[in-house]
Design a protein around this motif. Structure first.
Motif, PDB file in Angstrom:
ATOM      1  N   GLU A 122     -18.474 -38.241  23.659  1.00  0.00           N
ATOM      2  CA  GLU A 122     -18.012 -37.033  24.324  1.00  0.00           C
ATOM      3  C   GLU A 122     -16.500 -37.051  24.508  1.00  0.00           C
ATOM      4  O   GLU A 122     -15.825 -36.039  24.311  1.00  0.00           O
ATOM      5  CB  GLU A 122     -18.707 -36.901  25.682  1.00  0.00           C
ATOM      6  N   ALA A 123     -15.956 -38.232  24.897  1.00  0.00           N
ATOM      7  CA  ALA A 123     -14.506 -38.341  25.083  1.00  0.00           C
ATOM      8  C   ALA A 123     -13.770 -38.155  23.760  1.00  0.00           C
ATOM      9  O   ALA A 123     -12.758 -37.444  23.686  1.00  0.00           O
ATOM     10  CB  ALA A 123     -14.163 -39.692  25.713  1.00  0.00           C
ATOM     11  N   VAL A 124     -14.271 -38.798  22.698  1.00  0.00           N
ATOM     12  CA  VAL A 124     -13.627 -38.681  21.386  1.00  0.00           C
ATOM     13  C   VAL A 124     -13.735 -37.262  20.858  1.00  0.00           C
ATOM     14  O   VAL A 124     -12.816 -36.746  20.201  1.00  0.00           O
ATOM     15  CB  VAL A 124     -14.252 -39.694  20.400  1.00  0.00           C
ATOM     16  N   ASN A 125     -14.795 -36.600  21.148  1.00  0.00           N
ATOM     17  CA  ASN A 125     -15.012 -35.248  20.637  1.00  0.00           C
ATOM     18  C   ASN A 125     -14.128 -34.223  21.321  1.00  0.00           C
ATOM     19  O   ASN A 125     -13.903 -33.133  20.774  1.00  0.00           O
ATOM     20  CB  ASN A 125     -16.483 -34.856  20.812  1.00  0.00           C
ATOM     21  N   ASN A 126     -13.606 -34.534  22.507  1.00  0.00           N
ATOM     22  CA  ASN A 126     -12.800 -33.586  23.261  1.00  0.00           C
ATOM     23  C   ASN A 126     -11.301 -33.767  23.053  1.00  0.00           C
ATOM     24  O   ASN A 126     -10.523 -32.976  23.590  1.00  0.00           O
ATOM     25  CB  ASN A 126     -13.121 -33.698  24.759  1.00  0.00           C
ATOM     26  N   VAL A 127     -10.882 -34.788  22.326  1.00  0.00           N
ATOM     27  CA  VAL A 127      -9.446 -34.988  22.110  1.00  0.00           C
ATOM     28  C   VAL A 127      -8.930 -33.931  21.129  1.00  0.00           C
ATOM     29  O   VAL A 127      -9.665 -33.470  20.245  1.00  0.00           O
ATOM     30  CB  VAL A 127      -9.164 -36.411  21.571  1.00  0.00           C
ATOM     31  N   PRO A 128      -7.652 -33.510  21.247  1.00  0.00           N
ATOM     32  CA  PRO A 128      -7.134 -32.453  20.365  1.00  0.00           C
ATOM     33  C   PRO A 128      -6.875 -32.913  18.938  1.00  0.00           C
ATOM     34  O   PRO A 128      -6.723 -32.072  18.046  1.00  0.00           O
ATOM     35  CB  PRO A 128      -5.833 -32.031  21.048  1.00  0.00           C
ATOM     36  N   CYS A 129      -6.798 -34.207  18.686  1.00  0.00           N
ATOM     37  CA  CYS A 129      -6.545 -34.702  17.335  1.00  0.00           C
ATOM     38  C   CYS A 129      -7.861 -35.082  16.659  1.00  0.00           C
ATOM     39  O   CYS A 129      -8.902 -35.208  17.318  1.00  0.00           O
ATOM     40  CB  CYS A 129      -5.605 -35.905  17.366  1.00  0.00           C
ATOM     41  N   GLY A 130      -7.813 -35.249  15.350  1.00  0.00           N
ATOM     42  CA  GLY A 130      -8.987 -35.663  14.601  1.00  0.00           C
ATOM     43  C   GLY A 130      -9.111 -37.178  14.573  1.00  0.00           C
ATOM     44  O   GLY A 130      -8.131 -37.881  14.345  1.00  0.00           O
ATOM     45  N   VAL A 131     -10.336 -37.700  14.811  1.00  0.00           N
ATOM     46  CA  VAL A 131     -10.577 -39.145  14.855  1.00  0.00           C
ATOM     47  C   VAL A 131     -11.808 -39.450  14.016  1.00  0.00           C
ATOM     48  O   VAL A 131     -12.826 -38.750  14.098  1.00  0.00           O
ATOM     49  CB  VAL A 131     -10.785 -39.645  16.303  1.00  0.00           C
ATOM     50  N   CYS A 132     -11.685 -40.512  13.204  1.00  0.00           N
ATOM     51  CA  CYS A 132     -12.811 -40.920  12.365  1.00  0.00           C
ATOM     52  C   CYS A 132     -12.804 -42.436  12.238  1.00  0.00           C
ATOM     53  O   CYS A 132     -11.755 -43.044  11.995  1.00  0.00           O
ATOM     54  CB  CYS A 132     -12.728 -40.265  10.990  1.00  0.00           C
TER      55      CYS A 132
END
Length: 430
Positions: A122-132
């Motif tokens: 949930e935290a990673v999904n709400n950040v404004p940048c793309g993360v993978c």
């Protein structure tokens, strides 16, 4: 057997319906509690207790429904809860409901303060940048919604394999209207006007060795500000070129105006002196003014011919007198050139340096070094005044002196840093 309180099967239908409604609420709350503990990974013991409570409550609810159904049908039946007082059952169900509400609140509080896989996602999904995050084989371990959206824009498909996505960002994008601005840092201009930069990192922790983290950062503001700075720099460069051209023109105009003003002043002084001498000769003025007018006329002749004396001794004395009037002392090492023209040019340069020392440098002494060699005469002139201002240039007097020196095949150099220096070089004449 007689009871002080009526059993469930003998009580009113309204009370039975109320009890079954409360039990349905309890079943829902117990299911929520069990699901919360499973999601939070609260531990096997707590999950087992919640499961047991859910099973017991479900069986109890089945018994209530069975007795309630046979009560409505009036069929011969041996009730399960015949001997249980209904008021006790209602109180027990109310207490169970209160306990479940408190337990769910406690679980939610612990869930908000506990790091879990769902909270991380949930935290990673709400950040404004793309993360993978991906493993060594290119399999996606974790990817947020922003990275999925960017992958769809760049490749036309959602992110499924990291190797395919890596090939897309390291080469030309598949979709149209996408511009790759920087091949080294993988910067893309997207159709919506935003600019994104993709960066890849190898995780170096021992437990995460082989895993790759890819980050997409929105650099639109930096990109557009950089474009504005480039545009402003180009405008400033053009303005600087125009200013330099203007300064050159201003310098030429100033030198021309100084020369013109000097010529007009010499012309006026010359005319006044000659007119006064004429009036004296016609005996229209007192003869005592003759000496003063002759001295003025002599100064104007010096400006035109750079000499007021016939020999070099008188010439130096006249220059020294001019320096004393300005509060300047002259210190000379060496002898004046024997050639008359060189001597006059040297005296003219010395006069100009004395005037500039008093007017601009505010000094008290001018130093002259004259050397005579087989090649000719080398003359150096400086002073003890203030250093020239930055970007100082030759004025009208020095420019006129340069032309006179070069007309006699000599050379002249001026330096304004770290102090003022004037160098004259005259070749020997046969």
């Amino acid at each position: 057997m007689v009871y002080s309180m009526s059993g469930f099967i003998k009580d009113t239908m309204k009370l039975q319906n109320l009890l079954m409604i409360l039990m349905e609420i309890c079943l829902i709350l117990e299911f929520i509690l069990l699901f919360s503990r499973i999601m939070r990974s609260a531990g096997k013991w707590k999950i087992a207790i919640s499961s047991a409570w859910l099973v017991v409550s479900f069986l109890f609810m089945v018994g209530l429904l069975s007795d309630h159904q046979h009560r409505q049908d009036d069929l011969p039946y041996d009730p399960i809860l015949y001997s249980f007082p209904i008021h006790v059952l209602v109180i027990a169900v109310i207490l169970l409901t209160a306990y479940l509400i408190l337990a769910i609140r406690r679980e939610r509080k612990e869930y908000s303060n506990t790091l879990s896989p769902w909270s991380v996602y949930e935290a990673v999904n709400n950040v404004p940048c793309g993360v993978c995050f991906s493993d060594a084989l290119g399999r996606i371990i974790l990817s947020n919604a922003k990275m999925q959206e960017l992958c769809r824009i760049l490749t036309g498909n959602y992110l499924q394999n990291f190797e395919i996505f890596r090939d897309a960002i390291n080469s030309a994008p598949v979709q149209k209207n996408i511009i790759k601005l920087n091949s080294d840092s993988n910067v893309f201009y997207l159709p919506d006007g935003s600019v994104w930069m993709f960066q890849e990192y190898q995780l170096k922790e021992p437990d995460l060795k082989g895993y790759v983290q890819t980050v997409a950062i929105n650099v639109s503001e930096v990109y557009y500000n950089n474009e504005k700075i480039k545009s402003n720099n180009e405008k400033l460069e053009q303005l600087n070129r125009k200013l330099e051209e203007m300064y050159e023109k201003i310098g030429d105009e100033i030198r021309e105006q100084e020369t013109l003003a000097m010529k007009m002043k010499v012309h006026d002084n010359f005319g006044r002196s000659l007119l006064s001498i004429r009036r004296i000769l016609e005996k229209k003025e007192e003869p005592d003014n003759m000496r003063e007018q002759l001295e003025n006329l002599k100064q104007q002749v010096y400006i035109l011919t750079s000499s007021t004396a016939d020999n070099k001794e008188d010439q130096y004395e006249d220059t020294e007198k001019h320096a004393r009037e300005l509060g300047i002392s002259i210190q000379i090492q060496g002898n004046y050139p024997d050639d008359l023209i060189y001597r006059r040019l040297t005296d003219r340069a010395l006069r100009e340096c004395v005037t500039n020392c008093a007017r601009h440098a505010h000094g008290t002494a001018v130093y002259v070094e004259i050397k005579n060699s087989r090649d000719g005469y080398q003359i150096q002139i400086t002073n003890n005044g203030e250093p020239p201002s930055k970007n100082a240039k030759e004025g009208g007097g020095l420019s006129a002196l340069r032309k006179a020196v070069e007309a006699e095949q000599g050379t002249m150099k001026t330096f304004f840093e770290p102090a003022f220096y004037l160098f004259l070089n005259f070749p020997l004449k046969e």
